[in-house]
Design an enzyme around this catalytic site. Structure first.
Site, PDB file in Angstrom:
ATOM      1  N   SER A  31       0.168  26.842  -2.779  1.00 25.12           N
ATOM      2  CA  SER A  31       1.287  27.728  -2.475  1.00 25.12           C
ATOM      3  C   SER A  31       2.240  28.030  -3.559  1.00 25.12           C
ATOM      4  CB  SER A  31       2.069  26.677  -1.025  1.00 25.12           C
ATOM      5  OG  SER A  31       2.061  26.892  -0.058  1.00 25.12           O
ATOM      6  N   ASP A  88      -3.557  32.757   7.474  1.00 29.10           N
ATOM      7  CA  ASP A  88      -2.133  31.721   6.718  1.00 29.10           C
ATOM      8  C   ASP A  88      -0.462  33.061   6.600  1.00 29.10           C
ATOM      9  OD1 ASP A  88      -0.276  30.896   5.447  1.00 29.10           O
ATOM     10  OD2 ASP A  88      -1.627  30.725   3.609  1.00 29.10           O
ATOM     11  N   HIS A 102      -2.966  28.084   6.905  1.00 25.66           N
ATOM     12  CA  HIS A 102      -1.733  27.327   5.962  1.00 25.66           C
ATOM     13  C   HIS A 102      -2.343  26.308   5.203  1.00 25.66           C
ATOM     14  CE1 HIS A 102       0.433  27.755   1.963  1.00 25.66           C
ATOM     15  NE2 HIS A 102       0.930  27.036   2.297  1.00 25.66           N
TER      16      HIS A 102
END
Length: 731
Positions: free
Chosen positions: A572, A658, A693
């Site tokens: 991320s 995501d 995610h």
């Protein structure tokens, strides 16, 4: 076989079509050749991602035995049939359990007894893996709910005070938009109430007649808190609060004493609370401290000497935050005239993260010497000269994490979770009156795990500006300090998020192959307090990236690692870190694994219509309005700084659905890397077409994802075989 035939067997990466697209801001034009990939529904795009997956599979096919070995090690070390320690709420003990061969958890409860013996009544019932629990009621079986669905995730659970109804949120796409359903726990039947497109979190009103939930806008920003009255149409749901500032995040919780709905509106630099009296919901919301005061705070109601007060965790003249007690009536006055009583003063060495209350005690979450800790003090005498000093459960490890897991308002105990790099997760009950710890469970690691065979220690790496960066270094105890070992360096470094010590069964597979595992607590995280975070955000963001490179340099010269055998992993915002260090120092890494990487940050944040973009301005700055922020971000954002150098082997791992970091960012980045690199190492894109995610859903699927990432890194640094154990050098 001829040389030509051999050459034909080498996988060929798919060619990405180039379509020039201009992006102009502040007099600067960037030509983006891969922005066409943003069209998620394009058949060409989907076909391209599938070709990328096929290429990745071909490139990494020889790693399959290693992946399978790591997956099997994770599986064999995990107690697959297991139960959590039951936690009491009102008349029930709630717990979850897993069963061997099943992907998802099962949510259960058993009735609690009230005998008048407080110690006995608050001691959880013994539950043994694999043994039926007498009187067990299964509330939700995730395996049944997930059957036939490509993805399954729960976004929240809430039970009414009387224990008759269960509300839960279910996501079947991975895009973090959930459907809220309500189940009658007395009959097992679903109520007709069904609310689509809700976000994380939900709570019943104390009387069980309403469910509060959050809704996101078109850019995935939670902006509304709504109330659904059971038995009514969804179209009749009330909007309790709506936040129109695109840079503010909205959430809610019910206060510990179940009297108020606390709606929090904020960003990383200031906040605001709107409060609803749940006994008088028609009276509307009241504001505690306006966002105009630019104070970052949290609030919890508490009754002291019969009068309504709030406990505030705040940064008013307190960079690391402090705790104050404020009578509720004070908020009717201008801030400058209000009287606040200090409960926990500001300390440059202690970061106050938050608090909650029971009917007798204040429970604090603080960070000191990088370590997350829990402190408690009685409510009796709070804010007066009779106030006691906070006490803290005592543990015997240097690097550990202690968090509050549960604190029911009426409970005489609080539930703590404890873990370290070497200690599997433990569950303790802390008896408030006695200040004593009761160990309820330690997670079993199968296969004969012995913590004495490993070492976890703190080291400090000097940054270029002289700042010392804390590192957590975990290794086999029998490794010699001879500079020959492979290493993996991991970090995050954003949003004041701390990478705290935690046990990992999967990490054992790396350690047992001789890999030295390093967590770099770089600036931008929260490990060293608020200043540490501020030194790694906005126009100081480059410190995050250079800290990671400096940490790598230190590890390579420490005697524990071979500088030519180091891999890097991050996800991320940590994936942005991976992209940045790949550009800064590609020669330092044999491999880089970038998980759902935020590598096209400038393009994303320049478009407030994209998911969550406007919320990022307080972290990175606003490049739309500020040319200096634009210039600074353009100097480090990974996609725009790919340069003609020999990049190491790189794996960008992403998910098609995501909603936080869109698949298009790593897809564009990989295409640009391949076009520009002067090296020959493979650069691959792996897209989970049904994930979110966090990747695929289900624990076995997650283990396989971890095994894939770890195998990619381990093979690159030449650490594919489990080392034999040497007892001669065990410390």
């Amino acid at each position: 076989m001829t040389a030509d035939a051999t050459a034909l067997e080498v996988p060929v990466p798919p060619a990405a079509r180039k379509v020039p697209s201009d992006r102009t801001h502040h007099g600067d034009t960037f030509v983006d050749h891969y922005e066409w990939m943003r069209d998620k529904e394009s058949p060409e795009l989907i076909e391209y991602l599938e070709r990328e997956n096929a290429y990745t599979e071909a490139v990494a096919r020889h790693q399959e035995p290693l992946r399978e070995a790591i997956f099997t090690e994770i599986k064999d070390r995990t107690q697959e049939t297991d139960l959590s320690v039951p936690a009491r709420k009102k008349g029930w003990w709630y717990y979850s359990r897993t069963e061997e061969g099943k992907q998802y958890g099962i949510q259960c409860r058993v009735a609690a007894a009230d005998t008048g013996d407080v110690g006995r009544d608050w001691t959880p019932p013994e539950v043994v893996p694999g043994r039926p629990v007498p009187g067990e009621q299964i509330m939700l079986d995730g395996n049944e709910l997930a059957e036939g669905k490509p993805f399954f995730s729960l976004g929240g659970l809430s039970v009414t005070e009387d224990g008759t109804l269960l509300a839960y949120c279910e996501d079947n796409a991975g895009d973090e938009r959930f459907t809220l359903r309500v189940k009658d726990l007395t009959t097992g039947e679903l109520l007709p109430d069904e609310v689509p497109n809700v976000f994380y979190g939900l709570a019943f009103s104390p009387d069980g007649s309403r469910v509060y939930y959050t809704v996101v806008d078109d850019s995935w920003r939670p902006y509304q808190v709504r109330s659904h009255t059971l038995g009514t149409a969804v179209t009749d749901d009330d909007v309790v609060y709506q936040e129109d500032d695109v840079a503010m995040w909205t959430g809610f919780e019910v206060s510990a004493d179940r009297t108020q709905l606390l709606i929090s509106i904020g960003c990383s630099e200031y906040s605001e609370y709107r409060v609803l009296d749940l006994a008088r919901p028609d009276a509307g919301l009241t504001t505690l401290i306006s966002r105009d005061e630019r104070i970052l705070y949290d609030a919890e109601p508490v009754v002291i000497d019969g009068a309504a007060h709030y406990l505030l965790t705040h940064d008013r003249d307190a960079r690391n935050s402090m705790v104050s007690l404020v009578r509720a009536s004070e908020f009717d006055r201008p801030l400058a005239d209000q009287e606040w009583t200090t409960v926990l003063p500001h300390d440059d060495a202690v970061r106050v993260n938050g608090l909650t209350v029971t009917q007798t005690h204040l429970v604090l979450s603080v960070r000191k010497d990088t370590i997350e800790r829990v402190q408690v003090l009685p409510l009796a005498g709070l804010g007066s000269s009779d106030q006691e000093l906070p006490t803290e459960p005592d543990f015997d490890e240097e690097l550990f994490t202690c968090n509050l897991a549960n604190a029911e308002f009426e409970s005489p105990v609080i539930r703590l979770s404890y873990t370290s790099y070497l200690t599997p997760p433990r569950v303790y009950d802390y008896v408030l009156a006695a200040g004593s710890l009761e160990l309820r469970k330690e997670t079993d690691v199968r296969g004969g795990y012995d913590p004495a065979e490993y070492v976890a220690e703190r080291q400090w790496a000097p940054a270029a500006d002289g700042t010392l960066i804390p590192l957590s270094v975990v290794r086999r105890a029998d490794l010699a300090q001879d500079g020959t070992h492979p290493a993996v360096v991991y970090a995050y470094g954003s949003y004041e998020v701390s990478m705290d010590p935690a046990f990992s069964i999967a990490r054992l597979s790396l350690l047992d192959r001789g890999i030295v595992y390093v967590t770099a607590h770089i600036r931008g995280g929260g490990e060293m307090g608020r200043t540490w975070y501020e030194q790694g955000k906005k126009l100081a963001k480059k410190n995050t990236f250079t800290d990671f490179v400096d940490a790598t340099t230190y590890i390579g010269s420490s005697g524990w690692a071979d500088p030519a055998r180091i891999a890097a992993i991050g996800g991320s915002a940590g994936g942005l870190l991976m992209g940045a260090v790949a550009n800064l120092a590609p020669e330092k890494y044999r491999a880089i694994v970038a998980q759902v990487p935020f590598v096209d940050a400038l393009t994303t944040i320049l478009d407030p219509e994209l998911p969550l973009s406007a919320l990022e301005w307080e972290e990175w700055g606003n490049p739309i309005t500020d040319p200096e922020v634009y210039r600074y971000m353009k100097e480090y954002t990974p996609y725009e700084n790919v340069r003609p150098v020999a990049y190491p082997r790189i794996a960008a791992v992403t998910s098609y659905n995501d909603s936080r970091v869109l698949y298009v960012e790593p897809a564009k980045w990989v295409a640009q890397l391949r076009e520009t690199t002067t090296g020959t190492e493979p650069i691959v894109l792996k897209t989970e077409m049904d994930g979110g995610h966090g990747g695929a859903s289900g624990r076995y699927s997650r283990w396989r994802d971890i095994a894939w990432d770890y195998a990619f890194a381990a093979e690159a640094v030449g650490a594919t075989d489990v080392l034999a154990r040497s007892t001669s050098s065990v410390e």
